[in-house]
Scaffold this motif. Structure first.
Motif, PDB file in Angstrom:
ATOM      1  N   ARG A 134       0.713  -1.147  -0.101  1.00  0.00           N
ATOM      2  CA  ARG A 134      -0.045  -0.087   0.178  1.00  0.00           C
ATOM      3  C   ARG A 134       0.854   1.366  -0.116  1.00  0.00           C
ATOM      4  O   ARG A 134       0.379   2.335  -0.415  1.00  0.00           O
ATOM      5  CB  ARG A 134      -1.007  -0.046   1.135  1.00  0.00           C
ATOM      6  N   SER A 135       1.926   1.285   0.626  1.00  0.00           N
ATOM      7  CA  SER A 135       2.849   2.357   0.733  1.00  0.00           C
ATOM      8  C   SER A 135       3.568   2.844  -0.457  1.00  0.00           C
ATOM      9  O   SER A 135       3.964   3.888  -0.770  1.00  0.00           O
ATOM     10  CB  SER A 135       3.935   2.351   1.818  1.00  0.00           C
ATOM     11  N   LEU A 136       3.550   1.781  -1.408  1.00  0.00           N
ATOM     12  CA  LEU A 136       4.322   1.850  -2.676  1.00  0.00           C
ATOM     13  C   LEU A 136       3.595   2.639  -3.676  1.00  0.00           C
ATOM     14  O   LEU A 136       2.436   2.178  -3.803  1.00  0.00           O
ATOM     15  CB  LEU A 136       5.084   0.618  -3.211  1.00  0.00           C
ATOM     16  N   ALA A 137       4.136   3.568  -4.676  1.00  0.00           N
ATOM     17  CA  ALA A 137       3.381   3.808  -5.762  1.00  0.00           C
ATOM     18  C   ALA A 137       3.262   2.863  -6.938  1.00  0.00           C
ATOM     19  O   ALA A 137       3.853   1.713  -6.617  1.00  0.00           O
ATOM     20  CB  ALA A 137       4.285   5.072  -6.574  1.00  0.00           C
ATOM     21  N   ASP A 138       2.276   2.860  -7.726  1.00  0.00           N
ATOM     22  CA  ASP A 138       2.183   2.066  -8.758  1.00  0.00           C
ATOM     23  C   ASP A 138       3.529   1.687  -9.604  1.00  0.00           C
ATOM     24  O   ASP A 138       4.130   2.583  -9.735  1.00  0.00           O
ATOM     25  CB  ASP A 138       1.090   2.325  -9.919  1.00  0.00           C
ATOM     26  N   GLY A 139       4.000   0.305  -9.652  1.00  0.00           N
ATOM     27  CA  GLY A 139       5.143   0.258 -10.140  1.00  0.00           C
ATOM     28  C   GLY A 139       6.428   0.367  -9.264  1.00  0.00           C
ATOM     29  O   GLY A 139       7.603   0.234  -9.534  1.00  0.00           O
ATOM     30  N   GLY A 140       6.137   0.599  -7.939  1.00  0.00           N
ATOM     31  CA  GLY A 140       7.151   0.948  -6.992  1.00  0.00           C
ATOM     32  C   GLY A 140       7.874  -0.261  -6.530  1.00  0.00           C
ATOM     33  O   GLY A 140       7.394  -1.518  -6.786  1.00  0.00           O
ATOM     34  N   GLU A 141       9.000  -0.198  -5.891  1.00  0.00           N
ATOM     35  CA  GLU A 141       9.965  -1.280  -5.637  1.00  0.00           C
ATOM     36  C   GLU A 141      10.482  -1.360  -4.331  1.00  0.00           C
ATOM     37  O   GLU A 141      10.595  -0.295  -3.566  1.00  0.00           O
ATOM     38  CB  GLU A 141      11.202  -1.161  -6.384  1.00  0.00           C
ATOM     39  N   PHE A 142      10.661  -2.431  -3.827  1.00  0.00           N
ATOM     40  CA  PHE A 142      10.957  -2.724  -2.597  1.00  0.00           C
ATOM     41  C   PHE A 142      12.387  -3.344  -2.563  1.00  0.00           C
ATOM     42  O   PHE A 142      12.524  -4.378  -3.320  1.00  0.00           O
ATOM     43  CB  PHE A 142      10.226  -3.567  -1.796  1.00  0.00           C
ATOM     44  N   LEU A 143      13.486  -2.728  -2.250  1.00  0.00           N
ATOM     45  CA  LEU A 143      15.007  -3.216  -2.415  1.00  0.00           C
ATOM     46  C   LEU A 143      15.609  -3.763  -0.956  1.00  0.00           C
ATOM     47  O   LEU A 143      15.554  -2.854  -0.055  1.00  0.00           O
ATOM     48  CB  LEU A 143      15.663  -2.176  -3.036  1.00  0.00           C
ATOM     49  N   PHE A 144      15.790  -4.835  -0.960  1.00  0.00           N
ATOM     50  CA  PHE A 144      16.271  -5.468   0.324  1.00  0.00           C
ATOM     51  C   PHE A 144      17.818  -6.143   0.254  1.00  0.00           C
ATOM     52  O   PHE A 144      18.055  -6.772  -0.755  1.00  0.00           O
ATOM     53  CB  PHE A 144      15.328  -6.690   0.538  1.00  0.00           C
ATOM     54  N   LYS A 145      18.444  -5.831   1.119  1.00  0.00           N
ATOM     55  CA  LYS A 145      19.838  -6.348   1.492  1.00  0.00           C
ATOM     56  C   LYS A 145      20.161  -7.102   2.796  1.00  0.00           C
ATOM     57  O   LYS A 145      19.752  -6.209   3.597  1.00  0.00           O
ATOM     58  CB  LYS A 145      20.930  -5.538   1.012  1.00  0.00           C
ATOM     59  N   THR A 146      20.443  -8.156   2.802  1.00  0.00           N
ATOM     60  CA  THR A 146      20.922  -8.540   4.172  1.00  0.00           C
ATOM     61  C   THR A 146      22.243  -9.377   4.230  1.00  0.00           C
ATOM     62  O   THR A 146      22.656  -9.983   3.016  1.00  0.00           O
ATOM     63  CB  THR A 146      19.841  -9.608   4.652  1.00  0.00           C
ATOM     64  N   ASP A 147      22.850  -9.752   5.477  1.00  0.00           N
ATOM     65  CA  ASP A 147      24.093 -10.531   5.304  1.00  0.00           C
ATOM     66  C   ASP A 147      23.562 -11.824   5.807  1.00  0.00           C
ATOM     67  O   ASP A 147      24.577 -12.932   5.961  1.00  0.00           O
ATOM     68  CB  ASP A 147      24.917  -9.896   6.453  1.00  0.00           C
ATOM     69  N   HIS A 148      22.365 -11.934   5.844  1.00  0.00           N
ATOM     70  CA  HIS A 148      21.685 -13.112   6.739  1.00  0.00           C
ATOM     71  C   HIS A 148      20.996 -14.172   5.987  1.00  0.00           C
ATOM     72  O   HIS A 148      19.903 -13.809   5.235  1.00  0.00           O
ATOM     73  CB  HIS A 148      21.241 -12.824   7.960  1.00  0.00           C
ATOM     74  N   GLU A 149      21.457 -15.285   5.501  1.00  0.00           N
ATOM     75  CA  GLU A 149      20.890 -16.058   4.442  1.00  0.00           C
ATOM     76  C   GLU A 149      19.626 -16.466   4.942  1.00  0.00           C
ATOM     77  O   GLU A 149      18.409 -16.481   4.152  1.00  0.00           O
ATOM     78  CB  GLU A 149      21.662 -17.227   4.159  1.00  0.00           C
ATOM     79  N   GLU A 150      19.205 -16.721   5.991  1.00  0.00           N
ATOM     80  CA  GLU A 150      17.713 -17.696   6.533  1.00  0.00           C
ATOM     81  C   GLU A 150      16.915 -16.339   6.389  1.00  0.00           C
ATOM     82  O   GLU A 150      15.797 -16.491   6.211  1.00  0.00           O
ATOM     83  CB  GLU A 150      18.012 -17.806   7.887  1.00  0.00           C
ATOM     84  N   TYR A 151      17.289 -15.010   6.901  1.00  0.00           N
ATOM     85  CA  TYR A 151      16.219 -14.011   6.809  1.00  0.00           C
ATOM     86  C   TYR A 151      15.880 -13.594   5.321  1.00  0.00           C
ATOM     87  O   TYR A 151      14.980 -13.317   5.017  1.00  0.00           O
ATOM     88  CB  TYR A 151      16.955 -12.764   7.647  1.00  0.00           C
ATOM     89  N   PHE A 152      16.816 -13.848   4.525  1.00  0.00           N
ATOM     90  CA  PHE A 152      16.988 -13.391   3.133  1.00  0.00           C
ATOM     91  C   PHE A 152      15.769 -14.336   2.638  1.00  0.00           C
ATOM     92  O   PHE A 152      14.932 -13.955   1.915  1.00  0.00           O
ATOM     93  CB  PHE A 152      18.195 -13.714   2.255  1.00  0.00           C
ATOM     94  N   LEU A 153      15.813 -15.687   2.902  1.00  0.00           N
ATOM     95  CA  LEU A 153      14.830 -16.665   2.522  1.00  0.00           C
ATOM     96  C   LEU A 153      13.545 -16.482   3.026  1.00  0.00           C
ATOM     97  O   LEU A 153      12.425 -16.768   2.463  1.00  0.00           O
ATOM     98  CB  LEU A 153      15.554 -18.143   2.568  1.00  0.00           C
ATOM     99  N   TRP A 154      13.625 -15.878   4.348  1.00  0.00           N
ATOM    100  CA  TRP A 154      12.154 -15.501   4.902  1.00  0.00           C
ATOM    101  C   TRP A 154      11.681 -14.624   4.096  1.00  0.00           C
ATOM    102  O   TRP A 154      10.452 -14.632   3.973  1.00  0.00           O
ATOM    103  CB  TRP A 154      12.752 -15.163   6.335  1.00  0.00           C
ATOM    104  N   LEU A 156      12.154 -13.817   1.000  1.00  0.00           N
ATOM    105  CA  LEU A 156      11.642 -14.117  -0.338  1.00  0.00           C
ATOM    106  C   LEU A 156      10.220 -14.771  -0.186  1.00  0.00           C
ATOM    107  O   LEU A 156       9.308 -14.772  -0.826  1.00  0.00           O
ATOM    108  CB  LEU A 156      12.489 -15.193  -0.851  1.00  0.00           C
ATOM    109  N   ASP A 157      10.257 -15.587   0.631  1.00  0.00           N
ATOM    110  CA  ASP A 157       8.834 -16.324   1.189  1.00  0.00           C
ATOM    111  C   ASP A 157       7.534 -15.480   1.287  1.00  0.00           C
ATOM    112  O   ASP A 157       6.737 -15.772   0.760  1.00  0.00           O
ATOM    113  CB  ASP A 157       9.341 -17.540   2.307  1.00  0.00           C
ATOM    114  N   ARG A 158       7.843 -14.476   2.133  1.00  0.00           N
ATOM    115  CA  ARG A 158       6.620 -13.678   2.559  1.00  0.00           C
ATOM    116  C   ARG A 158       6.228 -12.889   1.314  1.00  0.00           C
ATOM    117  O   ARG A 158       5.135 -12.839   0.990  1.00  0.00           O
ATOM    118  CB  ARG A 158       6.988 -12.928   3.807  1.00  0.00           C
TER     119      ARG A 158
END
Ligand SMILES: C[S@@+](CC[C@H](N)C(=O)[O-])C[C@H]1O[C@@H](n2cnc3c(N)ncnc32)[C@H](O)[C@@H]1O
Length: 202
Positions: A134-154, A156-158
């Motif tokens: 809801r907070s993003l504009a149409d076509g808006g993007e969420f960019l995520f970086k982490t050093d933690h593989e399990e949080y990364f997979l978490w 992706l899953d959500r």
């Protein structure tokens, strides 16, 4: 008695924490903007603001000392396209901002809360995905970086099971995206960074 140092100009302090803001109330005029959630010392935020003077950036950070530091560095670099707000990330997205104004939301190296009993403290949860969408504009993007593989997979899953985002391509060097001090230090030890780009579905 402790002397309070006033916040320098880029600090954004809402007049009312109970009504949703339009971008004009933050930046003086309406239009899309980018958000750095948990901006820390502002290394990424300030480089982005300097690189893209035509864009507007808002840093969200809950620690006062960090907010003050980012504000004073932004002011000393003469950056007039950046604001910093001291507020809790989810509260900001869910309650403090009118929907649909964020063009890109950056969420870099958050605390992964690795212990299972602490997973509930992670920002990214199933019930957070509609808030993000809801907070993003149409076509808006969420960019995520982490050093933690399990949080990364978490994450992706959500994102996938929400059905609200599609995965965008993102290779290192595709576009200007400065590394934070944390990322540089982490990678200098030969450790990997996990990153993903999600694009809002209609
Ligand atoms: C591990 S640091 C990463 C900082 C920066 N993004 C980077 O990559 O260098 C996480 C930052 O997020 C802030 N933070 C953590 N939880 C937050 C929340 N719920 N709301 C706002 N800021 C938060 C912390 O105070 C800290 O500055």
């Amino acid at each position: 008695m402790r002397t309070l140092i006033p916040m320098t100009e880029p600090a954004f302090i809402p007049e009312d924490y109970f009504s949703a803001l339009a971008p004009s109330e933050i930046f003086g005029e309406d239009g899309l903007f980018e958000v750095d959630l948990g901006c820390g010392d502002g290394g990424f935020l300030l480089q982005m603001a300097a690189h893209y003077p035509e864009r507007r950036f808002l840093g969200i950070e809950r620690l006062l000392g960090r907010v003050r530091g980012v504000c004073s560095r932004a002011a000393s670099r003469g950056l007039d396209n950046v604001k910093v707000c001291r507020v809790e990330s989810r509260y900001f997205l869910e309650w403090l901002l009118r929907p649909g104004w964020i063009s890109r939301l950056h969420y870099l190296f958050p605390d992964p809360w690795p212990k299972e009993r602490h997973h509930k403290n992670r920002l990214i949860q199933d019930d957070f995905m509609p808030v993000l969408h809801r907070s993003l504009a149409d076509g808006g993007e969420f960019l995520f970086k982490t050093d933690h593989e399990e949080y990364f997979l978490w994450v992706l899953d959500r994102a996938e099971r929400s059905g609200l985002f599609r995965r965008g391509n993102w290779e290192e060097g595709d576009f200007f995206y400065p590394k934070t001090d944390f990322q540089l230090q982490w990678e200098s030890m030969g450790k990997p960074t996990y990153f993903a780009r999600f694009i809002k579905r209609q």
